[in-house]
Design a protein around this motif. Structure first.
Motif, PDB file in Angstrom:
ATOM      1  N   THR A 185       0.827  -1.207   0.000  1.00  0.00           N
ATOM      2  CA  THR A 185       0.000   0.000   0.000  1.00  0.00           C
ATOM      3  C   THR A 185       0.863   1.260   0.000  1.00  0.00           C
ATOM      4  O   THR A 185       0.454   2.313   0.483  1.00  0.00           O
ATOM      5  CB  THR A 185      -0.940   0.018   1.219  1.00  0.00           C
ATOM      6  OG1 THR A 185      -0.147  -0.048   2.422  1.00  0.00           O
ATOM      7  CG2 THR A 185      -1.911  -1.131   1.182  1.00  0.00           C
ATOM      8  N   HIS A 234       1.567   3.387  -2.081  1.00  0.00           N
ATOM      9  CA  HIS A 234       1.119   4.552  -2.831  1.00  0.00           C
ATOM     10  C   HIS A 234       0.490   5.612  -1.940  1.00  0.00           C
ATOM     11  O   HIS A 234       0.398   6.771  -2.320  1.00  0.00           O
ATOM     12  CB  HIS A 234       0.111   4.126  -3.911  1.00  0.00           C
ATOM     13  CG  HIS A 234      -1.161   3.571  -3.350  1.00  0.00           C
ATOM     14  ND1 HIS A 234      -1.300   2.257  -2.981  1.00  0.00           N
ATOM     15  CD2 HIS A 234      -2.343   4.168  -3.077  1.00  0.00           C
ATOM     16  CE1 HIS A 234      -2.510   2.070  -2.510  1.00  0.00           C
ATOM     17  NE2 HIS A 234      -3.165   3.192  -2.553  1.00  0.00           N
ATOM     18  N   ASP A 251       6.528   4.996  -8.380  1.00  0.00           N
ATOM     19  CA  ASP A 251       5.549   4.491  -9.334  1.00  0.00           C
ATOM     20  C   ASP A 251       4.392   3.951  -8.501  1.00  0.00           C
ATOM     21  O   ASP A 251       4.457   2.824  -7.998  1.00  0.00           O
ATOM     22  CB  ASP A 251       6.172   3.405 -10.205  1.00  0.00           C
ATOM     23  CG  ASP A 251       5.230   2.927 -11.296  1.00  0.00           C
ATOM     24  OD1 ASP A 251       4.005   3.128 -11.155  1.00  0.00           O
ATOM     25  OD2 ASP A 251       5.719   2.340 -12.264  1.00  0.00           O
ATOM     26  N   ASN A 252       3.363   4.758  -8.358  1.00  0.00           N
ATOM     27  CA  ASN A 252       2.250   4.353  -7.488  1.00  0.00           C
ATOM     28  C   ASN A 252       1.472   3.169  -8.051  1.00  0.00           C
ATOM     29  O   ASN A 252       0.818   2.446  -7.297  1.00  0.00           O
ATOM     30  CB  ASN A 252       1.317   5.530  -7.232  1.00  0.00           C
ATOM     31  CG  ASN A 252       1.941   6.559  -6.299  1.00  0.00           C
ATOM     32  OD1 ASN A 252       2.786   6.223  -5.465  1.00  0.00           O
ATOM     33  ND2 ASN A 252       1.549   7.807  -6.442  1.00  0.00           N
ATOM     34  N   THR A 253       1.544   2.951  -9.357  1.00  0.00           N
ATOM     35  CA  THR A 253       0.844   1.807  -9.939  1.00  0.00           C
ATOM     36  C   THR A 253       1.513   0.494  -9.530  1.00  0.00           C
ATOM     37  O   THR A 253       0.884  -0.559  -9.547  1.00  0.00           O
ATOM     38  CB  THR A 253       0.808   1.902 -11.464  1.00  0.00           C
ATOM     39  OG1 THR A 253       2.148   1.820 -11.969  1.00  0.00           O
ATOM     40  CG2 THR A 253       0.182   3.216 -11.910  1.00  0.00           C
ATOM     41  N   LYS A 254       2.795   0.587  -9.176  1.00  0.00           N
ATOM     42  CA  LYS A 254       3.540  -0.594  -8.753  1.00  0.00           C
ATOM     43  C   LYS A 254       3.812  -0.586  -7.247  1.00  0.00           C
ATOM     44  O   LYS A 254       4.494  -1.491  -6.751  1.00  0.00           O
ATOM     45  CB  LYS A 254       4.866  -0.677  -9.512  1.00  0.00           C
ATOM     46  CG  LYS A 254       4.712  -0.861 -11.000  1.00  0.00           C
ATOM     47  CD  LYS A 254       6.075  -0.976 -11.684  1.00  0.00           C
ATOM     48  CE  LYS A 254       5.910  -1.194 -13.182  1.00  0.00           C
ATOM     49  NZ  LYS A 254       7.222  -1.297 -13.872  1.00  0.00           N
ATOM     50  N   ASN A 255       3.320   0.448  -6.553  1.00  0.00           N
ATOM     51  CA  ASN A 255       3.590   0.568  -5.119  1.00  0.00           C
ATOM     52  C   ASN A 255       5.086   0.451  -4.827  1.00  0.00           C
ATOM     53  O   ASN A 255       5.506  -0.259  -3.906  1.00  0.00           O
ATOM     54  CB  ASN A 255       2.814  -0.475  -4.320  1.00  0.00           C
ATOM     55  CG  ASN A 255       1.356  -0.101  -4.159  1.00  0.00           C
ATOM     56  OD1 ASN A 255       1.036   1.003  -3.728  1.00  0.00           O
ATOM     57  ND2 ASN A 255       0.481  -1.023  -4.521  1.00  0.00           N
TER      58      ASN A 255
END
Length: 121
Positions: free
Chosen positions: A26, A28, A71-75
């Motif tokens: 989590t 992100h 990279d919030n899509t990859k946490n």
């Protein structure tokens, strides 16, 4: 709660580069900082990226050589380290926090296990 896992450490010659990664399920939704600790020395702030703005902060002495990104899509949060010097040798740790003083290790509630970075001369 978040569990952090660092990767990407290793041995590199002076002038070389490494990229460290910090992954968490989590991540992100957290501010993430990188710290480092050399043998016999205190843990020191390296860089941080805040949530939700993504603002980045660096230790003054490392500006221009180190870059933090996320990279919030990859946490995942990265620390790109260029032009490495022997004095950069340390265990590098990532940490996560939801608020507080981003430059201070005590602010962070979650820590990874650390990644060893060794720079040879």
């Amino acid at each position: 709660q978040v569990q952090l896992v660092e990767s990407g450490g290793g041995l590199v010659q002076a002038g070389g580069s490494l990229r460290l990664s910090c992954a968490g399920s989590t991540l992100h939704s957290y501010t993430v900082g990188w710290f480092r600790q050399a043998p016999g020395k205190e843990r020191e702030f390296v860089a941080a990226t805040t949530w939700p703005s993504g603002t980045t902060y660096y230790a003054d002495a490392l500006k221009g050589r180190f870059t933090i990104s996320r990279d919030n899509t990859k946490n995942t949060v990265y620390l790109q380290m260029n032009d490495l010097k022997p004095e950069d040798t340390a265990v590098y740790l990532c940490a996560a926090v939801t608020g507080g003083d981003y430059f201070v290790a005590k602010s962070y509630g979650y820590w990874g296990q650390g990644a060893q970075v060794t720079v040879s001369s």
